[in-house]
Design a protein around this motif. Structure first.
Motif, PDB file in Angstrom:
ATOM      1  N   ILE A  67       0.900  -1.473  -0.044  1.00 27.24           N
ATOM      2  CA  ILE A  67      -0.049  -0.030   0.064  1.00 27.24           C
ATOM      3  C   ILE A  67       0.918   1.320  -0.086  1.00 27.24           C
ATOM      4  CG2 ILE A  67      -1.858   1.246   1.328  1.00 27.24           C
ATOM      5  CD1 ILE A  67      -3.055  -1.252   2.277  1.00 27.24           C
ATOM      6  N   TRP A  68       2.146   1.271   0.902  1.00 34.65           N
ATOM      7  CA  TRP A  68       2.981   2.489   0.975  1.00 34.65           C
ATOM      8  C   TRP A  68       3.539   2.647  -0.357  1.00 34.65           C
ATOM      9  CZ3 TRP A  68       8.542   2.802   0.760  1.00 34.65           C
ATOM     10  CH2 TRP A  68       9.050   3.932   0.933  1.00 34.65           C
ATOM     11  N   ALA A  80      -6.069   6.225   2.230  1.00 35.36           N
ATOM     12  CA  ALA A  80      -6.514   7.355   2.651  1.00 35.36           C
ATOM     13  C   ALA A  80      -5.786   8.191   3.384  1.00 35.36           C
ATOM     14  CB  ALA A  80      -8.227   7.312   2.884  1.00 35.36           C
ATOM     15  N   GLU A  81      -5.454   7.639   4.444  1.00 36.35           N
ATOM     16  CA  GLU A  81      -4.825   8.530   5.659  1.00 36.35           C
ATOM     17  C   GLU A  81      -3.390   8.896   5.250  1.00 36.35           C
ATOM     18  OE1 GLU A  81      -2.935   4.403   8.125  1.00 36.35           O
ATOM     19  OE2 GLU A  81      -4.899   5.343   8.607  1.00 36.35           O
ATOM     20  N   LEU A  82      -2.727   8.301   4.183  1.00 40.35           N
ATOM     21  CA  LEU A  82      -1.419   8.608   3.684  1.00 40.35           C
ATOM     22  C   LEU A  82      -1.538   9.935   3.058  1.00 40.35           C
ATOM     23  CD1 LEU A  82      -0.074   5.206   2.943  1.00 40.35           C
ATOM     24  CD2 LEU A  82      -0.450   6.099   5.016  1.00 40.35           C
ATOM     25  N   PHE A  83      -2.463  10.400   2.256  1.00 46.17           N
ATOM     26  CA  PHE A  83      -2.503  11.221   1.066  1.00 46.17           C
ATOM     27  C   PHE A  83      -2.251  12.579   1.912  1.00 46.17           C
ATOM     28  CE2 PHE A  83      -4.608   8.364  -1.514  1.00 46.17           C
ATOM     29  CZ  PHE A  83      -4.339   8.800  -2.639  1.00 46.17           C
ATOM     30  N   ALA A 106      11.381   7.620   9.760  1.00 48.42           N
ATOM     31  CA  ALA A 106      10.428   6.546   9.201  1.00 48.42           C
ATOM     32  C   ALA A 106      10.754   5.281  10.453  1.00 48.42           C
ATOM     33  CB  ALA A 106      10.703   6.019   8.021  1.00 48.42           C
ATOM     34  N   ASN A 107      11.764   5.190  10.670  1.00 43.57           N
ATOM     35  CA  ASN A 107      11.949   3.969  11.848  1.00 43.57           C
ATOM     36  C   ASN A 107      11.504   4.229  13.119  1.00 43.57           C
ATOM     37  OD1 ASN A 107      13.853   1.357  10.647  1.00 43.57           O
ATOM     38  ND2 ASN A 107      14.373   3.223   9.538  1.00 43.57           N
ATOM     39  N   ILE A 166       5.540   6.604   8.035  1.00 44.97           N
ATOM     40  CA  ILE A 166       6.396   6.529   6.741  1.00 44.97           C
ATOM     41  C   ILE A 166       6.155   8.059   6.067  1.00 44.97           C
ATOM     42  CG2 ILE A 166       7.144   5.614   4.834  1.00 44.97           C
ATOM     43  CD1 ILE A 166       7.712   3.932   7.430  1.00 44.97           C
ATOM     44  N   VAL A 167       4.911   8.331   5.863  1.00 45.38           N
ATOM     45  CA  VAL A 167       4.597   9.682   5.156  1.00 45.38           C
ATOM     46  C   VAL A 167       4.541  10.775   5.889  1.00 45.38           C
ATOM     47  CG1 VAL A 167       3.194   8.550   3.372  1.00 45.38           C
ATOM     48  CG2 VAL A 167       2.307   9.418   5.434  1.00 45.38           C
ATOM     49  N   MET A 168       4.542  10.807   7.208  1.00 44.62           N
ATOM     50  CA  MET A 168       4.843  11.712   8.401  1.00 44.62           C
ATOM     51  C   MET A 168       6.515  12.033   7.901  1.00 44.62           C
ATOM     52  SD  MET A 168       2.436  10.560  11.291  1.00 44.62           S
ATOM     53  CE  MET A 168       3.256  11.976  12.572  1.00 44.62           C
ATOM     54  N   ALA A 169       7.058  11.026   7.850  1.00 42.27           N
ATOM     55  CA  ALA A 169       8.458  10.992   7.961  1.00 42.27           C
ATOM     56  C   ALA A 169       8.963  12.007   6.632  1.00 42.27           C
ATOM     57  CB  ALA A 169       9.331   9.779   7.930  1.00 42.27           C
TER      58      ALA A 169
END
Length: 430
Positions: A262-263, A339-342, A386-387, A398-401
């Motif tokens: 998904i990522w 959806a929460e990654l966008f 990310a880690n 990961i997307v916040m990073a």
């Protein structure tokens, strides 16, 4: 259909408008392909495809020893000086031989180990061996691309991009229906051969004009100049794919292969609209910055680029965010977690675009230390964030990073460029 006058008078707008058509077609076609991949191979298969794409991206730089940006810069500078061009291409020819020889040998000798690293199994070692055979095409494609970009042949570039993409897409669909996941992986590997064929078809006359193939020598008179770009390319084009590969593996290990897939799909959406800017950087920004020597002119040019690109991207990104659920349902049905990654991905990409415009000054002026430092900082920030964040926020970490990384990167790049022009001003006064 006529191009409006105000677009004709602005080279960047002209490139952008021409690029937009190509990118739109690519987006539509890639959406169809991604839907087919979702149906036939699922998120876990898409994770494997992402691993191979990252590895192919790494090889694109390694096989040509990272000469791409150097070719773009020196073609732009020496396009009317035949002797210097011949020295450049003789050096690139030597680099190509070295890069292809080393890469092919390593791939053949360590095919099982590389397969395990990418896919956690030796089952795909035959793919690594196939890549070893295709390596010369990967290197030649990268070098020809550099020549086209250096000459700012944006119309031919658009045609080449579109035709090669459509042909490789047809190949991908055929192999998907015939051989499922393995077929898709094979089609990705042989795509560079298609790209080289298309380039030769559209661009052979221009290549012959600038490259005297019979006069190429096993000499490297411009080796020192190009080695600086090799170092810069190694940092960005090699370390970034390695980090992406490692993060996918980390997601699979800590959560599942589904989340990793998904990522991967989220980054695929991101890459499809970010590719809109990639050609602008090499066709316009690097050649333009190479000829600017004062802080005032640089500031004017950056603001001019921002006025064209940032509103376009901001509008597009807002639309992508608003219709994210429809995009997921159409392309990746069932992958609702995306959806929460966008939000974080789009904000990160916007800051990334603004940052990369500035950072191309390092390439245009061959500021090796600044470029290497900022790239390593960016990669380290992403890997570290990310880690750390994945433990608390899961896949969203990961997307916040991605966003946090580019905010810091932008500020550091801006500071270094201001410092660069201040130093130049002090030197001029002295």
């Amino acid at each position: 259909m006529k191009i409006p006058g105000f677009i004709k008078r602005n080279l960047l707008l002209k490139m952008t408008s021409l690029n937009a058509g190509v990118i739109f077609i690519r987006l539509v076609v890639s959406a169809i392909i991604q839907r087919l991949l979702t149906e036939y191979v699922g998120p876990v298969g898409q994770y494997k495809i992402g691993q191979l794409r990252s590895f192919s991206q790494l090889l694109t730089s390694v096989t040509s020893l990272g000469t791409f940006n150097g070719i773009v810069k020196y073609i732009a500078v020496y396009k009317n000086e035949e002797i210097k061009l011949q020295r450049l291409f003789s050096t690139v020819f030597v680099f190509l031989i070295i890069g292809v020889s080393i890469t092919s040998t390593v791939l053949l000798l360590f095919s099982s180990e590389i397969s395990t690293y990418l896919f956690s199994t030796t089952e795909f070692s035959f793919l690594v061996k196939l890549i070893a055979v295709i390596v010369p095409f990967i290197a030649v494609q990268r070098i020809f691309n550099g020549i086209i970009n250096g000459l700012s042949e944006y119309k031919k570039f658009a045609k080449i991009e579109l035709f090669s993409y459509l042909l490789s897409t047809i190949l991908t669909v055929f192999f998907l229906f015939q051989f499922n996941l393995e077929g898709v992986l094979v089609s990705i590997i042989i795509t560079p051969a298609i790209q080289v064929s298309v380039m030769l078809f559209f661009f052979i006359k221009v290549l012959r004009e600038y490259i005297q193939f019979k006069s190429l020598r096993i000499k490297a008179p411009m080796a020192r100049a190009l080695l600086a770009f090799t170092l810069m390319s190694f940092v960005s084009s090699v370390l970034i794919p390695l980090v992406d590969i490692d993060i996918r593996a980390m997601l699979e290990d800590k959560i599942s292969g589904r989340e990793s897939g998904i990522w991967t799909n989220m980054t695929f959406i991101s890459n499809n609209y970010m590719v809109f800017s990639a050609s602008i950087f090499t066709l316009y920004v690097i050649p333009k910055f190479a000829g600017i020597h004062s802080a005032e002119n640089f500031k004017k040019e950056v603001l001019s680029i921002y006025k064209v690109l940032l509103p376009l991207f901001a509008g597009g990104m807002v639309l992508v965010f608003l219709f994210r659920n429809i995009i997921i349902e159409l392309i990746y049905p069932g992958q609702v977690e995306m959806a929460e990654l966008f939000k974080w991905q789009l904000m990160g990409d916007f800051v990334r675009l603004a940052s990369l415009v500035l950072a191309h000054q390092f390439l245009a002026k061959k500021l090796v230390i600044n470029y290497v430092f900022t790239e390593i900082l960016s990669i380290a920030l992403f890997y570290g964030f990310a880690n750390y964040l994945v433990n608390s926020y899961g896949m969203e970490g990961i997307v916040m990073a991605h966003f946090f990384r580019y905010v810091i990167y932008f500020l550091v790049v801006l500071f270094l460029i201001i410092r660069y022009f201040r130093k130049n001003k002090i030197k001029a006064e002295v």
